[in-house]
Write a protein that holds these residues in place. Structure first.
Motif, PDB file in Angstrom:
ATOM      1  N   VAL A 133      17.704  26.576  11.475  1.00  0.00           N
ATOM      2  CA  VAL A 133      17.877  25.568  10.429  1.00  0.00           C
ATOM      3  C   VAL A 133      17.424  24.227  10.999  1.00  0.00           C
ATOM      4  CG1 VAL A 133      19.474  24.383   8.889  1.00  0.00           C
ATOM      5  CG2 VAL A 133      19.812  26.804   9.417  1.00  0.00           C
ATOM      6  N   PRO A 134      16.308  23.693  10.548  1.00  0.00           N
ATOM      7  CA  PRO A 134      15.850  22.382  11.033  1.00  0.00           C
ATOM      8  C   PRO A 134      16.725  21.268  10.457  1.00  0.00           C
ATOM      9  CG  PRO A 134      14.391  23.163   9.317  1.00  0.00           C
ATOM     10  CD  PRO A 134      15.372  24.267   9.563  1.00  0.00           C
ATOM     11  N   SER A 135      17.846  21.029  11.097  1.00  0.00           N
ATOM     12  CA  SER A 135      18.857  20.125  10.535  1.00  0.00           C
ATOM     13  C   SER A 135      18.323  18.713  10.328  1.00  0.00           C
ATOM     14  CB  SER A 135      20.081  20.091  11.458  1.00  0.00           C
ATOM     15  OG  SER A 135      20.627  21.385  11.609  1.00  0.00           O
ATOM     16  N   ILE A 136      17.536  18.230  11.282  1.00  0.00           N
ATOM     17  CA  ILE A 136      16.994  16.874  11.135  1.00  0.00           C
ATOM     18  C   ILE A 136      16.046  16.814   9.941  1.00  0.00           C
ATOM     19  CG2 ILE A 136      15.526  15.148  12.232  1.00  0.00           C
ATOM     20  CD1 ILE A 136      16.715  15.919  14.885  1.00  0.00           C
ATOM     21  N   ALA A 137      15.213  17.837   9.787  1.00  0.00           N
ATOM     22  CA  ALA A 137      14.288  17.865   8.653  1.00  0.00           C
ATOM     23  C   ALA A 137      15.041  17.954   7.328  1.00  0.00           C
ATOM     24  CB  ALA A 137      13.327  19.040   8.798  1.00  0.00           C
ATOM     25  N   GLU A 193       9.229  20.200  14.131  1.00  0.00           N
ATOM     26  CA  GLU A 193       8.944  20.282  15.562  1.00  0.00           C
ATOM     27  C   GLU A 193       9.959  19.489  16.375  1.00  0.00           C
ATOM     28  OE1 GLU A 193       6.727  22.057  17.307  1.00  0.00           O
ATOM     29  OE2 GLU A 193       6.314  23.067  15.407  1.00  0.00           O
ATOM     30  N   VAL A 194      10.371  18.340  15.876  1.00  0.00           N
ATOM     31  CA  VAL A 194      11.380  17.546  16.581  1.00  0.00           C
ATOM     32  C   VAL A 194      12.683  18.322  16.684  1.00  0.00           C
ATOM     33  CG1 VAL A 194      12.826  15.475  16.417  1.00  0.00           C
ATOM     34  CG2 VAL A 194      10.363  15.317  16.022  1.00  0.00           C
ATOM     35  N   ASP A 195      13.014  19.083  15.631  1.00  0.00           N
ATOM     36  CA  ASP A 195      14.246  19.875  15.646  1.00  0.00           C
ATOM     37  C   ASP A 195      14.267  20.877  16.793  1.00  0.00           C
ATOM     38  OD1 ASP A 195      16.566  19.832  13.756  1.00  0.00           O
ATOM     39  OD2 ASP A 195      14.953  19.451  12.322  1.00  0.00           O
ATOM     40  N   THR A 196      13.116  21.404  17.147  1.00  0.00           N
ATOM     41  CA  THR A 196      13.081  22.411  18.211  1.00  0.00           C
ATOM     42  C   THR A 196      13.359  21.813  19.582  1.00  0.00           C
ATOM     43  OG1 THR A 196      10.690  22.128  18.504  1.00  0.00           O
ATOM     44  CG2 THR A 196      11.420  23.763  16.895  1.00  0.00           C
ATOM     45  N   TYR A 197      13.235  20.483  19.711  1.00  0.00           N
ATOM     46  CA  TYR A 197      13.453  19.835  21.005  1.00  0.00           C
ATOM     47  C   TYR A 197      14.781  19.091  21.079  1.00  0.00           C
ATOM     48  CZ  TYR A 197       8.524  20.760  21.860  1.00  0.00           C
ATOM     49  OH  TYR A 197       7.310  21.382  22.044  1.00  0.00           O
ATOM     50  N   VAL A 198      15.488  19.009  19.961  1.00  0.00           N
ATOM     51  CA  VAL A 198      16.760  18.292  19.954  1.00  0.00           C
ATOM     52  C   VAL A 198      17.855  19.202  20.492  1.00  0.00           C
ATOM     53  CG1 VAL A 198      18.505  17.212  18.488  1.00  0.00           C
ATOM     54  CG2 VAL A 198      16.082  16.780  18.071  1.00  0.00           C
ATOM     55  N   SER A 199      18.712  18.659  21.323  1.00  0.00           N
ATOM     56  CA  SER A 199      19.795  19.436  21.932  1.00  0.00           C
ATOM     57  C   SER A 199      20.814  19.862  20.880  1.00  0.00           C
ATOM     58  CB  SER A 199      20.477  18.600  23.017  1.00  0.00           C
ATOM     59  OG  SER A 199      21.646  19.233  23.476  1.00  0.00           O
ATOM     60  N   ASP A 200      21.333  21.098  21.035  1.00  0.00           N
ATOM     61  CA  ASP A 200      22.367  21.576  20.116  1.00  0.00           C
ATOM     62  C   ASP A 200      23.642  20.758  20.230  1.00  0.00           C
ATOM     63  OD1 ASP A 200      20.662  23.507  19.219  1.00  0.00           O
ATOM     64  OD2 ASP A 200      21.442  25.077  20.546  1.00  0.00           O
ATOM     65  N   ASP A 201      23.868  20.149  21.405  1.00  0.00           N
ATOM     66  CA  ASP A 201      25.063  19.322  21.570  1.00  0.00           C
ATOM     67  C   ASP A 201      25.049  18.144  20.600  1.00  0.00           C
ATOM     68  OD1 ASP A 201      25.882  21.007  23.585  1.00  0.00           O
ATOM     69  OD2 ASP A 201      24.973  19.777  25.174  1.00  0.00           O
TER      70      ASP A 201
END
Length: 450
Positions: A136-140, A35-43
């Motif tokens: 791709v949930p990069s943080i996860a 869920e955090v990944d969906t709110y993190v900026s692509d930048d």
């Protein structure tokens, strides 16, 4: 309440409860990370491509590898645990198996490995790389890599922990600590009212007492007793309840568990109702536990010492270590105020309890070891040193008399079984000085069961 406490006690020593909680926490962490990944900026993700630049296929492969390796490591961990249990059971005593199963480190390590596996599965399901939809949930995924490194650290730590936990000194120390905590909880015992500080007080008069035995409804060891509930039951019935078996003793179905005298306020309740009420206040199981039974901890250490003294092992150092930890338990028990077995309410006797006493702990601790240490000067001398150390904490005359009795019994075994005359003389001098400090002469040692 007693059933809930027993359930919690069983959960604490199970190998599945803590790992299950960790798995649930890992699943929650995976959902939160996605869920955090969906709110993190692509930048932010593009700013650190080396950390967050894995594609869908690479992320799948990485998490699949981590998940598979964690299950393999979890299997290895379980195998190591079983091997340690088997070795401890064979080398020391089967009664310490519950201590290993209840070891929080073992439970947490197993839970971490299974939890990382569950985390990777949840994150894997969210990765999309086909049908025109890429996610791709990069943080996860990065967190999964960090958890894998954490799992490696836990594996190294677990190997060290198992190697140290099966050492005799650590086993005796852990059991001793548990027994001491139980003693501190039980002494003094704040239940009802009792008229004096000394449990040697004479039994109160019970006029025209007609004791009605209440049979046990199960066979096994008495693991726990709700003594506060026992007092409430006796007060409600206006009766006197006498415990026939102490915690830790074996009871057979149909034999007397308690006896009840009086009970004018019973209201026509049958003996079956009383037996059902006692069934709610007693927990009877297939094994002993240390929650309310400090003598069980003493017995476990004694079992380790007896195995060490057996002809096939002949490990004097382990036996001496056990004697040292037994002296620590006895010293703590000697320093606690004894508890009266009589429980009063409003000045009226309601419960006659059976609790552990210092003399009983002393007999369990030194009786069997003394009989099996015949001819072993080192162990017999260390037992005398232990008696002397405990005597420094004992102020009651009855406790000091019991210590003097055991010192005399140890001296008798030494004089009868030690072959070397100079070693017998050294032990004799040690006993003479000890008995004098306890207020007894060597020739006038107190009699009693050995």
């Amino acid at each position: 309440m007693i059933r809930l406490r027993q359930l919690w006690s069983e959960l604490r020593v199970s190998l599945w409860f803590v790992p299950s909680l960790i798995v649930l926490a890992a699943i929650g962490l995976a959902v939160l990370a996605v869920e955090v990944d969906t709110y993190v900026s692509d930048d932010l993700l593009r700013a650190y491509p080396r950390l967050f630049g894995a594609g869908a296929e690479g992320s799948r492969a990485m998490l699949s590898t981590i998940a598979g390796s964690m299950m393999t490591v979890a299997g290895v961990t379980f195998s190591i645990t079983i091997a340690a249990l088997a070795q401890a059971s064979a080398q020391y005593t089967p009664r310490i198996l519950r201590n290993f199963m209840g070891n929080r480190t073992n439970q947490v390590v197993l839970g971490v490995f299974v939890g990382i596996f569950a985390y990777c599965l949840v994150v894997l399901r969210t990765i999309r790389g086909s049908d025109g939809l890429v996610f791709v949930p990069s943080i996860a995924v990065l967190l999964g890599v960090l958890l894998a490194l954490l799992g490696v650290a836990f594996l190294v730590f677990f190997i060290h922990h198992v190697a140290s936990s099966i050492q005799a000194s650590n086993i005796a120390g852990a059991v001793s600590g548990e027994a001491i905590r139980t003693i501190e909880h039980l002494f003094p015992e704040a239940l009802g009212e009792h008229p004096g500080e000394d449990c040697d007080e004479p039994a109160p008069e019970i006029p025209d007492a007609r004791w009605r035995p209440v049979p046990a409804r199960h066979t096994g060891y008495i693991q726990r007793v709700d003594e506060a509930g026992l007092l409430r039951f006796a007060c409600a019935r206006r009766a006197v309840v006498r415990m026939e078996k102490a915690i830790g003793e074996f009871i057979i179905q149909g034999t007397p568990l308690v006896s009840v005298a009086g009970g004018e306020g019973a209201g026509g309740r049958s003996d079956e109702d009383t037996a059902r009420a006692m069934d709610e206040l007693y927990v009877i199981g297939g094994h002993r536990t240390a929650d309310q039974d400090p003598s069980f901890g003493v017995q476990q250490i004694v079992d380790v010492a007896l195995k060490a003294l057996s002809p096939g092992i002949n490990d004097t150092t382990t036996a001496v270590t056990c004697v040292d930890y037994l002296s620590a338990i006895l010293a703590r028990a000697a320093g606690r105020r004894p508890v009266s077995p009589y429980r009063f309410d409003g000045g009226e006797l309601r419960v006659i309890a059976q609790g552990v006493t210092f003399e009983a702990l002393l007999d369990v601790a030194f009786g069997a070891i003394r009989r099996n240490a015949a001819g072993n000067t080192t162990v017999l001398a260390r037992m005398l040193s232990a008696v002397e150390a405990v005597a420094g904490c004992a102020s009651r005359e009855r406790d000091r008399r019991a210590l003097a009795r055991h010192a005399a019994l140890i001296a008798e075994v030494a004089q009868r079984t030690i072959a070397a005359s100079h070693e017998r003389a050294l032990v004799g001098e040690q006993v003479t000085g000890l008995l004098r400090r306890l207020g007894w002469e060597a020739g006038d040692s107190p009699a009693g069961p050995g």
